[in-house]
Design an enzyme around this catalytic site. Structure first.
Site, PDB file in Angstrom:
ATOM      1  CE  LYS A 163      -4.284  -1.793   1.967  1.00 16.18           C
ATOM      2  NZ  LYS A 163      -3.955  -3.215   1.924  1.00 16.18           N
ATOM      3  CD  GLU A 247      -4.842   5.839   3.579  1.00 18.31           C
ATOM      4  OE1 GLU A 247      -3.862   5.955   2.806  1.00 18.31           O
ATOM      5  OE2 GLU A 247      -5.857   5.190   3.289  1.00 18.31           O
ATOM      6  CG  ASN A 282     -12.541  -1.280   7.885  1.00 19.77           C
ATOM      7  OD1 ASN A 282     -13.053  -0.216   7.563  1.00 19.77           O
ATOM      8  ND2 ASN A 282     -11.801  -1.414   8.974  1.00 19.77           N
ATOM      9  CD  GLU A 322     -11.135  -2.057  -2.737  1.00 16.02           C
ATOM     10  OE1 GLU A 322     -10.758  -1.539  -1.662  1.00 16.02           O
ATOM     11  OE2 GLU A 322     -11.605  -3.200  -2.806  1.00 16.02           O
ATOM     12  CD  GLU A 335      -7.232  -2.296  -0.602  1.00 14.70           C
ATOM     13  OE1 GLU A 335      -6.193  -2.424   0.071  1.00 14.70           O
ATOM     14  OE2 GLU A 335      -8.260  -2.960  -0.392  1.00 14.70           O
ATOM     15  CG  ASN A 337      -8.463  -5.365  -3.939  1.00 13.54           C
ATOM     16  OD1 ASN A 337      -9.544  -4.853  -3.750  1.00 13.54           O
ATOM     17  ND2 ASN A 337      -7.545  -5.427  -2.989  1.00 13.54           N
ATOM     18  NE  ARG A 339      -8.064  -9.977  -3.567  1.00 11.78           N
ATOM     19  CZ  ARG A 339      -9.220  -9.418  -3.256  1.00 11.78           C
ATOM     20  NH1 ARG A 339     -10.292  -9.617  -4.011  1.00 11.78           N
ATOM     21  NH2 ARG A 339      -9.339  -8.642  -2.194  1.00 11.78           N
TER      22      ARG A 339
END
Length: 714
Positions: A163, A247, A282, A322, A335, A337, A339
């Protein structure tokens, strides 16, 4: 290695869709050739892999197998010893056991999976999501074996999997990013200093991995220290990497993600967005596509930035970028992903693309078949994640058990269910408690929501606690229906926790009338055989009855009459007409109540008169007694509830990670007593009062069940 086969399972379609118009949209079996390679004549079929191994389990393994079978690819399943009879094992052409139940010894065991690849001669591996899907070392070892990894190249996995690095790359690619600290947080005190510099609230999260694990929100210094401890432990447990970043936390944001698809020839597309704001801890609960919030301009801007990021790392496969989106439609990179996402079915529904097929094509080296202008938004799709969880505990703590009865609502049109279980399957402590992904779709959002409500009412799950009560309440809530949502939806709507459906006066009368009518129908049925009275019965000889009903702490006098198939019930100051077929062998109880169609479920009828009914998604227990039985019952001694203030029981099955107290210690209210890990998530259990510790009944490393006694206080 064993060869497996099951004609019943192999005959399943990619998606079970009855409506012809929706079949063209969601099944990829389209009349318009540009949206499916499966419609090409036989001589035009592309060369593809002969054997493909799925390095995963459950619903995603089944999902990949379905597309492979349609493409003519032989499939190989891997499984742990406890998964030997799992659905994905039965569906595959071959199956290989890769170890015992713990994921570190089986589904995360690279050596065992690579041995399975060699033994079976698999040419490619699809990792699904989770497990090894974003593990660059796994992809690298497959490449060394000359085996294709169905996913992006290792450099993209590495760049986006970290990240901290991904945020720097995003900035360089001119993608909007969240203000924060770009380095690695070294200690709890270091975290406090950084948080103070950024300004509270802050988000502490694992540098590696995703899925909501290793993430904490902190509003002050103490929460930052605690968040650092838990996040680093969860990150190490889930990803083998305890590095954290901090963050700025954007309060009340939406979580909206963009699906991207790219090939090895420099082509990349964005396949519209998915609204994923309904979350707990989350982790996503309900998703939909498209979002009610985005306008075409914002959608295009987000899509173009997502493609910019994909091209910056030479991405080649399906992936998801995202974003957090604030009330002013400012969006910030969260982030990427690298996949297939859990919620990919809703994108497939509105675009008509089979993302698994596209991933396989890209991995084989083919160019994308489509251009950006070819990508549509056809209708609306909604996904509910059905979990074996107790929604009344922190919006969902895991439940384990065997599915004694299981029936998916596939008799309805416009419904897709992605699952990897069947009646008799076990939901174990070792793996994610997901039962299925229930997807509904329609020409409009209202149609998709109406079908979702109906599907949830018809979904039969017995043997484990499930989250259907919460799912139904979410999709019928006025704020959700209006699209006024954020990632804080659940804690804001249910500040005291989820309590189930709260009955209005008319709904309460409907429930009571249904229970009373069911009770009389069962009594009448028990007195006859082949349509004739088996014994003389006062019940059978009457057409009206007086009953006493109990719901919660309240008692209700009920008068019920029967005329043909109609039961008229006078209860709680109102009159209710109930009509039903009263098939007492079926778990579903379709009724017409005051002219409206209702689908109830009867979970049990006890000799004590208690009837367990699932009504409007929530389980209610109604006790139905005759007037005499009710009078006599008043003389029975009451069972006093257990005093839970002096004991601590495990709220879920899991593993004890830490015990913070010893006999003789004095604990303050809210002080941590122990930590339980379930499904890779750590849960701190605290004292509800100041007291002295009398005894401790657990120790780190022990497995505990739901309700097990952990600690006693004086």
């Amino acid at each position: 290695m064993a060869s497996r086969g099951s004609p019943r399972l192999l005959d399943r379609l990619l998606f079970t869709v009855k409506n012809p118009t929706c079949r063209s949209r969601c099944c990829t079996l389209r009349s318009r050739a540009q949206y499916s390679s499966s419609c090409r004549p036989e001589e035009e079929q592309e060369e593809t892999f002969q054997k493909l191994l799925i390095a995963n389990r459950g619903e995603i393994a089944c999902r990949v197998i379905k597309t492979c079978k349609r493409m003519g690819i032989q499939t190989i399943a891997v499984h742990s010893d406890v998964d030997s009879n799992a659905v994905h094992v039965k569906m595959a052409d071959e199956a290989v056991c890769v170890g015992p139940a713990p994921t570190s010894l089986s589904y995360l065991n690279m050596d065992a999976i690579l041995n399975a690849v060699r033994r079976t001669g698999a040419q490619a591996v699809h990792p699904g999501y989770g497990f090894l899907s974003e593990n660059k070392e796994f992809a690298k070892r497959l490449a060394a074996e000359d085996v294709t990894f169905i996913g992006p190249d290792t450099h993209a996995i590495q760049a986006m999997g970290d990240k901290i690095q991904s945020k720097l790359i995003a900035k360089a690619a001119k993608v909007n990013t969240i203000p924060g600290f770009d380095g690695v947080v070294k200690s709890a005190e270091d975290a406090v200093k950084i948080a103070q510099q950024i300004g509270y609230p802050v988000m502490i999260k694992a540098s590696a991995g995703g899925g909501g694990k290793g993430m904490r929100i902190a509003w002050n210094d103490e929460e930052t220290r605690e968040g650092f401890r838990f996040s680093s432990q969860e990150a190490a447990s889930s990803f083998g990497d305890d590095r954290l970043l901090i963050e700025k936390y954007i309060d009340r944001p939406r979580h909206i993600e963009i699906q991207v698809l790219a090939d090895k020839h420099g082509n990349a597309l964005w396949l519209n967005e998915r609204e994923c704001s309904i979350q707990r801890r989350n982790q996503k609960v309900v998703e939909e596509a498209p979002s009610t919030f985005l306008d075409p301009t914002t959608r295009r801007a987000m899509g173009e930035q997502a493609v910019q990021l994909a091209k910056a790392v030479q991405y080649s496969s399906a992936g998801t970028v995202e974003f957090l989106v604030d009330a002013q439609k400012n969006f910030y990179f969260l982030e990427m992903n690298t996949r297939l996402q859990v919620e990919h079915p809703i994108t497939e529904c509105i675009t008509g693309l089979d993302l698994v097929e596209q991933m396989i094509r890209v991995a084989k080296g083919y160019r994308l078949q489509h251009k950006q202008e070819d990508i549509p938004i056809n209708g609306w799709a909604i996904e509910s994640r059905v979990y074996a969880e107790d929604p009344f505990k922190s919006f969902g703590l895991p439940s384990i058990g065997r599915l004694s009865q299981y029936q998916e609502p596939l008799d309805l049109s416009n419904v897709r269910v992605d699952s990897g279980i069947e009646e008799g399957s076990d939901i174990s402590i070792y793996y994610d408690p997901m039962i299925s992904k229930l997807v509904t779709f329609g020409a409009t959002r209202a149609e998709a929501l109406a079908r979702m409500e109906e599907s949830l009412d018809r979904y039969v799950i017995r043997g484990v606690t499930h989250n259907i009560p919460l799912l139904r309440e979410i999709i019928t809530h006025p704020l959700f229906i209006s699209g006024d949502i954020s990632t804080n939806f659940l804690p804001e709507v249910y500040p005291e926790g989820f309590k189930g459906h709260q009955l209005e006066a008319e709904q309460r009368r409907e429930l009571l009338a249904s229970a009373a009518a069911l009770h009389i129908a069962a009594q009448l049925r028990s007195q006859s055989i082949l349509g004739n009275l088996r014994v003389s019965s006062s019940v059978a000889g009457h057409s009206s009855w007086d009953l006493s009903l109990e719901l919660g702490e309240r008692h209700y006098d009920v008068h019920i009459t029967k005329s043909g198939s109609i039961y008229t019930v006078e209860v709680d100051g109102g009159r209710v007409e109930v009509i039903g077929e009263w098939n007492l062998a079926s778990p579903l109880l379709p009724l017409t109540i005051n002219g409206s169609q209702r689908m109830l479920q009867c979970l049990s009828r006890e000799a004590s008169g208690t009837i367990a009914l699932q009504f409007m998604g929530t389980l209610f227990k109604v006790r139905v007694l005759s007037k005499l039985a009710s009078k006599l019952n008043s003389y029975m001694p009451e069972k006093l509830p257990e005093d839970t203030s002096s004991i601590l029981r495990s709220p879920m099955p899991g593993t004890v990670v830490a015990v913070s107290v010893h006999p003789g210690d004095t604990v303050a209210e809210g002080q941590e007593i122990c930590v339980i890990e379930a499904m890779k998530m750590q849960n701190s259990l605290t004292a509800v009062k100041q007291a002295k510790v009398k005894s401790v009944h657990c120790k780190p490393g022990e497995t505990v069940g739901e309700g097990d006694l952990l600690v006693e206080l004086e």
